[in-house]
Design a protein around this motif. Structure first.
Motif, short mmCIF file in Angstrom:
data_model
loop_
_atom_site.label_atom_id
_atom_site.label_comp_id
_atom_site.label_asym_id
_atom_site.label_seq_id
_atom_site.Cartn_x
_atom_site.Cartn_y
_atom_site.Cartn_z
N ASP A 157 0.82 -1.21 0.00
CA ASP A 157 0.00 0.00 0.00
C ASP A 157 0.86 1.27 0.00
O ASP A 157 0.53 2.25 -0.67
N LYS A 158 1.97 1.22 0.75
CA LYS A 158 2.81 2.42 0.83
C LYS A 158 3.44 2.75 -0.52
O LYS A 158 3.47 3.92 -0.92
N LEU A 159 3.92 1.72 -1.21
CA LEU A 159 4.54 1.97 -2.51
C LEU A 159 3.50 2.43 -3.54
O LEU A 159 3.78 3.31 -4.36
N ILE A 160 2.29 1.84 -3.46
CA ILE A 160 1.24 2.25 -4.40
C ILE A 160 0.85 3.71 -4.16
O ILE A 160 0.68 4.50 -5.09
N ALA A 161 0.73 4.06 -2.88
CA ALA A 161 0.38 5.45 -2.56
C ALA A 161 1.48 6.40 -2.99
O ALA A 161 1.21 7.50 -3.49
N ARG A 162 2.75 5.98 -2.81
CA ARG A 162 3.87 6.82 -3.23
C ARG A 162 3.85 7.02 -4.74
O ARG A 162 4.08 8.13 -5.24
N ALA A 163 3.56 5.94 -5.47
CA ALA A 163 3.52 6.04 -6.93
C ALA A 163 2.37 6.94 -7.37
O ALA A 163 2.52 7.76 -8.29
N GLU A 164 1.22 6.81 -6.72
CA GLU A 164 0.07 7.64 -7.10
C GLU A 164 0.34 9.11 -6.84
O GLU A 164 -0.09 9.99 -7.62
N SER A 165 1.10 9.40 -5.77
CA SER A 165 1.42 10.80 -5.48
C SER A 165 2.35 11.39 -6.53
O SER A 165 2.45 12.61 -6.65
N MET A 166 3.00 10.52 -7.28
CA MET A 166 3.89 10.96 -8.35
C MET A 166 3.22 10.82 -9.72
O MET A 166 3.90 10.95 -10.74
N GLN A 167 1.93 10.55 -9.70
CA GLN A 167 1.19 10.34 -10.94
C GLN A 167 1.82 9.22 -11.78
O GLN A 167 1.95 9.32 -13.00
N LEU A 168 2.23 8.17 -11.06
CA LEU A 168 2.92 7.06 -11.69
C LEU A 168 2.12 5.79 -11.48
O LEU A 168 1.73 5.46 -10.35
#
Length: 524
Positions: free
Chosen positions: A80-91
């Motif tokens: 979840d943390k990596l997914i949220a980090r990626a979403e915050s980068m529009q990735l």
């Protein structure tokens, strides 16, 4: 900048606005450095760069010092943390593995990597063995003798045999190329033994690594990621650094000039780079500087990974255009000096103080400066590094085995080949010399034995004759003892005197009788 023009690193914050930070592919051959304290995210950044270059069709070579980098061969399973980090980068994360080939100098966790002793050369071999300047000079003589006498130096057995050969012929060789001290020969032999005990023997031999097996692309056009398993190799830091420098030198010598390509031909990551420069002679540092300066025109980008940029000599650091600096701790005066050196190497950003920003960086954050389209360093920016598509963490043993089973070089390097070289040739020469010496010794021994046998035969004959004489005389004595006693015909002195008196008396009587008779006759 489009994804086709650069490798996406993450997002920067500038005046409250977010900007994507890329590393341009057409400037990636201008080299770079990834620095930061342990646990700040250097390995993850290396993994992101390696997979990003691979996706762009650029082959990569990197050392896996801790084992974590092997996860690049396995598709990621982001939490979840990596997914949220990626979403915050529009990735949008697309879990996938990079086409990976595992290598290992010891052949345990990857395909064996070998090269010939002659390819390493005396300078790097001296570095591996930890020799001083005088001993390095003697080693150069050994390599010279190998060349002039046509003796192949493939493995450490060849080098050891040639050291013995040079020692045995030191007087003749010394007249040609200079004095060769027995003490230096002995010191090199001891260092060879130590290198063997550290496992270095497996690195030398055949089949030797072919560079074309590193510069490959997969069927889908992605670049091959070559991961060197270096966890055990790190126990021999001189061997580790000398091997990577040799590989870099081979790339420099064998690849043709191509100038500045649209994307690199190969990207080379040198992890734990400080090991390359610790206690390194100036001549070797100069060689590293030369290779780094010139190899970019061969289309090769070199990226040093270390804790502090101060670990790298200024002459080399000045050539590293793309810089990613993770957090540094600055508690001691030396650490503060390193922090200042790291911050001063960036183009300043008026929005923040780089020296203050570096210690405050969190895990997965870095200050980044890459080269722009003109080749000039961009202004340093605080950047959140993107998460990788492959696994964060090591591959399991079954996963590693599966990757090796599908490897394009499976079976090429796994079985060593031992062809005739210096060791075999010199051993044969010694065998021939020993055989000739043994034959001459046998002939001499036979001659001595024949002479001794003849002498012994004469002595035996004389002894036999003496014994026969003794036996004959003994038999004669026994025969005389057994025969009847007989009077001796030999006269005693008394008998002789008596006979003489009687003869005299008889003669006188005879004369008187004759005189009387004759006288009577005459008178008549």
């Amino acid at each position: 900048m489009s994804a086709t023009d650069g490798l996406f690193l993450g997002w920067t914050e500038d005046d409250g606005e977010s900007h994507a930070r890329h590393l341009r592919f057409d400037r990636a051959n201008r080299h770079g450095v990834i620095a930061g304290a342990t646990g700040t995210g250097k390995t993850v950044t290396l993994q992101i760069l390696a997979q990003g270059f691979s996706d762009a069709g650029v082959p990569v070579f990197c050392a896996d010092v801790k084992g974590d980098l092997s996860g690049i061969a396995v598709a990621g399973t982001p939490g979840d943390k990596l997914i949220a980090r990626a979403e915050s980068m529009q990735l949008a994360l697309t879990p996938r593995a990079a086409p990976t080939v595992f290598w290992d100098l010891y052949g345990e966790a990857g395909h064996p990597v070998r090269t010939a002793v002659s390819e390493i050369g005396p300078v790097l071999m001296a570095r591996m063995l930890g020799l001083n300047e005088v001993q390095e000079g003697v080693l150069s003589v050994v390599f010279h003798v190998a060349d002039t006498e046509g003796l192949l130096l493939l493995d450490l057995d060849d080098l050891r045999a040639l050291l013995v050969h040079v020692g045995e012929n030191a007087e003749r060789i010394g007249r040609e190329v200079g004095h060769v001290a027995p003490a230096s020969i002995a010191a090199i032999q001891r260092s060879l033994l130590q290198l063997e005990q550290e496992g270095g023997k497996a690195f030398f031999g055949e089949p030797a690594l072919r560079l074309e097996d590193l510069i490959r692309t997969s069927l889908d056009g992605r670049g091959q990621v070559n991961v060197l398993h270096a966890a055990r190799l790190m126990n021999s830091p001189r061997l580790y650094s000398a091997f990577l420098l040799w590989l870099l030198s081979e790339l420099f010598e064998q690849l043709p000039e191509i100038g500045d390509p649209e994307k690199p031909r190969l990207v080379f990551f040198f992890d734990e780079a400080h090991l390359l420069f610790d206690d390194t002679p100036k001549a070797l540092v100069d060689k590293v500087e030369q290779v780094v300066r010139l190899i970019r025109s061969k289309g090769v980008g070199v990226y040093f990974v270390t804790q502090n940029p101060a670990d790298i000599p200024d002459s080399v650091l000045s050539q590293l255009g793309n810089r990613i600096q993770h957090a540094l701790r600055a508690y001691t005066p030396s650490e503060q000096k390193g922090l200042k050196a790291a911050s001063d190497s960036f183009r300043p950003n008026p929005a923040f103080d780089t020296a203050e920003a570096i210690p405050a960086l969190g895990v997965g954050e870095a200050v980044v400066s890459t080269l722009d389209e003109k080749g000039a360093p961009a202004m340093v920016a605080r950047t959140r590094i993107r998460p990788p598509d492959s696994r964060l963490g090591p591959a399991t043993e079954p996963e590693r085995a599966a990757v090796m089973a599908a490897s394009p070089v499976r079976g090429v390097y796994d079985t060593p080949v031992d062809r005739e070289s210096a060791h075999e040739i010199l051993t044969a020469r010694h065998a021939e010399a020993d055989a000739a010496e043994a034959e001459a010794k046998a002939a001499a021994d036979k001659a001595r034995a024949d002479a001794l046998a003849a002498k012994e035969a004469e002595k035996a004959k004389a002894a036999r004759e003496k014994e026969e004489t003794r036996i004959r005389r003994e038999a004669e004595r026994e025969a005389r003892a057994r025969a009847p006693a007989r009077r001796s015909s030999r006269e005693t002195p008394l008998e002789a005197a008596t006979k003489s008196v009687l003869r005299t008396a008889g003669s006188t009587l005879t004369r008187e009788i004759l005189r009387g008779v004759l006288g009577g006759m005459r008178r008549r």
